[in-house]
Design a protein around this motif. Structure first.
Motif, PDB file in Angstrom:
ATOM      1  N   ARG A 239      -2.554  -1.773   7.911  1.00  0.00           N
ATOM      2  CA  ARG A 239      -3.359  -2.778   9.023  1.00  0.00           C
ATOM      3  C   ARG A 239      -3.912  -4.536   8.201  1.00  0.00           C
ATOM      4  N   ARG A 240      -3.767  -4.135   6.834  1.00  0.00           N
ATOM      5  CA  ARG A 240      -4.182  -5.441   6.116  1.00  0.00           C
ATOM      6  C   ARG A 240      -3.506  -6.219   6.401  1.00  0.00           C
ATOM      7  N   LEU A 241      -2.123  -6.374   6.645  1.00  0.00           N
ATOM      8  CA  LEU A 241      -1.120  -6.637   6.156  1.00  0.00           C
ATOM      9  C   LEU A 241      -0.948  -6.918   8.254  1.00  0.00           C
ATOM     10  N   GLY A 242      -1.753  -6.920   9.071  1.00  0.00           N
ATOM     11  CA  GLY A 242      -1.685  -7.219  10.003  1.00  0.00           C
ATOM     12  C   GLY A 242      -0.734  -6.353  11.248  1.00  0.00           C
ATOM     13  N   LEU A 243       0.175  -5.595  10.593  1.00  0.00           N
ATOM     14  CA  LEU A 243       0.954  -4.313  11.986  1.00  0.00           C
ATOM     15  C   LEU A 243       0.448  -3.920  12.510  1.00  0.00           C
TER      16      LEU A 243
ATOM     17  N   GLY B 196       0.380  -0.262  15.867  1.00  0.00           N
ATOM     18  CA  GLY B 196       0.863   1.643  15.615  1.00  0.00           C
ATOM     19  C   GLY B 196       2.838   1.240  15.061  1.00  0.00           C
ATOM     20  N   ASP B 197       2.930   0.103  16.135  1.00  0.00           N
ATOM     21  CA  ASP B 197       4.113  -0.094  16.637  1.00  0.00           C
ATOM     22  C   ASP B 197       5.162   0.120  14.830  1.00  0.00           C
ATOM     23  N   ALA B 198       4.424  -0.929  15.120  1.00  0.00           N
ATOM     24  CA  ALA B 198       5.507  -1.996  13.889  1.00  0.00           C
ATOM     25  C   ALA B 198       5.768  -0.972  12.985  1.00  0.00           C
TER      26      ALA B 198
ATOM     27  N   ARG C 230       5.182   2.097  12.383  1.00  0.00           N
ATOM     28  CA  ARG C 230       6.012   3.487  13.202  1.00  0.00           C
ATOM     29  C   ARG C 230       7.299   2.973  12.232  1.00  0.00           C
ATOM     30  N   ALA C 231       7.751   1.901  13.496  1.00  0.00           N
ATOM     31  CA  ALA C 231       8.770   1.255  12.902  1.00  0.00           C
ATOM     32  C   ALA C 231       9.452   1.644  11.084  1.00  0.00           C
ATOM     33  N   ALA C 232       8.597   0.623  10.527  1.00  0.00           N
ATOM     34  CA  ALA C 232       9.048   0.409   9.087  1.00  0.00           C
ATOM     35  C   ALA C 232       9.333   2.160   8.762  1.00  0.00           C
ATOM     36  N   VAL C 233       8.607   2.846   9.264  1.00  0.00           N
ATOM     37  CA  VAL C 233       8.938   3.963   8.894  1.00  0.00           C
ATOM     38  C   VAL C 233       9.927   4.684   8.945  1.00  0.00           C
ATOM     39  N   GLU C 234      10.696   4.574  10.062  1.00  0.00           N
ATOM     40  CA  GLU C 234      11.952   4.807  10.935  1.00  0.00           C
ATOM     41  C   GLU C 234      12.763   4.315   9.832  1.00  0.00           C
ATOM     42  N   GLU C 235      12.775   3.072   9.720  1.00  0.00           N
ATOM     43  CA  GLU C 235      13.702   2.426   8.756  1.00  0.00           C
ATOM     44  C   GLU C 235      13.836   2.749   7.509  1.00  0.00           C
ATOM     45  N   ALA C 236      12.511   3.136   7.456  1.00  0.00           N
ATOM     46  CA  ALA C 236      12.551   3.490   5.258  1.00  0.00           C
ATOM     47  C   ALA C 236      13.659   4.709   5.845  1.00  0.00           C
ATOM     48  N   LEU C 237      13.002   5.696   6.553  1.00  0.00           N
ATOM     49  CA  LEU C 237      13.761   6.830   6.682  1.00  0.00           C
ATOM     50  C   LEU C 237      15.099   7.067   6.904  1.00  0.00           C
TER      51      LEU C 237
END
Length: 123
Positions: A100-104, A106-108, A110-117
């Motif tokens: 949130r502090r970075l301005g993302l 929810g979709d962005a 979640r996408a970051a989590v999916e990519e990290a996984l």
């Protein structure tokens, strides 16, 4: 019930990480039940032919992750899953706050989590 751990010295994954991963998986699946007493650091190190510092590092990471708990001189035990759940919830809350502090949105996030996984080999 016994701890079944095997360390493969011919792979790139460090021994402490192999140990951490196997214990975490055994706890997650319930093969090591809540309250199961783990061997001492020295005992497990001797059994596996590892340095005590290697086992101690794995135990420290597992404890930080809420998988195990050390009860002083009484030993190290598999922690209750609710302790792990609290740890995961706290990590998730921290992640959400940071995104949130970075301005993302929810979709962005979640996408970051999916990519990290995916990058970590998870699903």
């Amino acid at each position: 019930m016994s701890l079944r751990i095997a360390v493969d010295h011919d792979v790139a994954t460090p021994a402490y990480e192999q140990l951490r991963g196997q214990i975490a998986e055994e706890a997650r699946t319930g093969r090591l039940p809540v309250g199961y007493k783990l061997p001492t650091v020295r005992g497990l190190a001797e059994e596996l032919g590892l340095a005590a510092n290697t086992v101690a590092k794995a135990y420290r990471v597992l404890e930080a992750d809420g998988v195990i708990e050390t009860r002083g001189r009484h030993g190290t035990y598999i922690a209750a899953s609710d302790a792990r759940s609290r740890e995961v919830a706290a990590a998730a809350a921290t992640y959400v706050e940071r995104t949130r502090r970075l301005g993302l949105d929810g979709d962005a996030a979640r996408a970051a989590v999916e990519e990290a996984l995916r990058a970590a080999g998870g699903s």
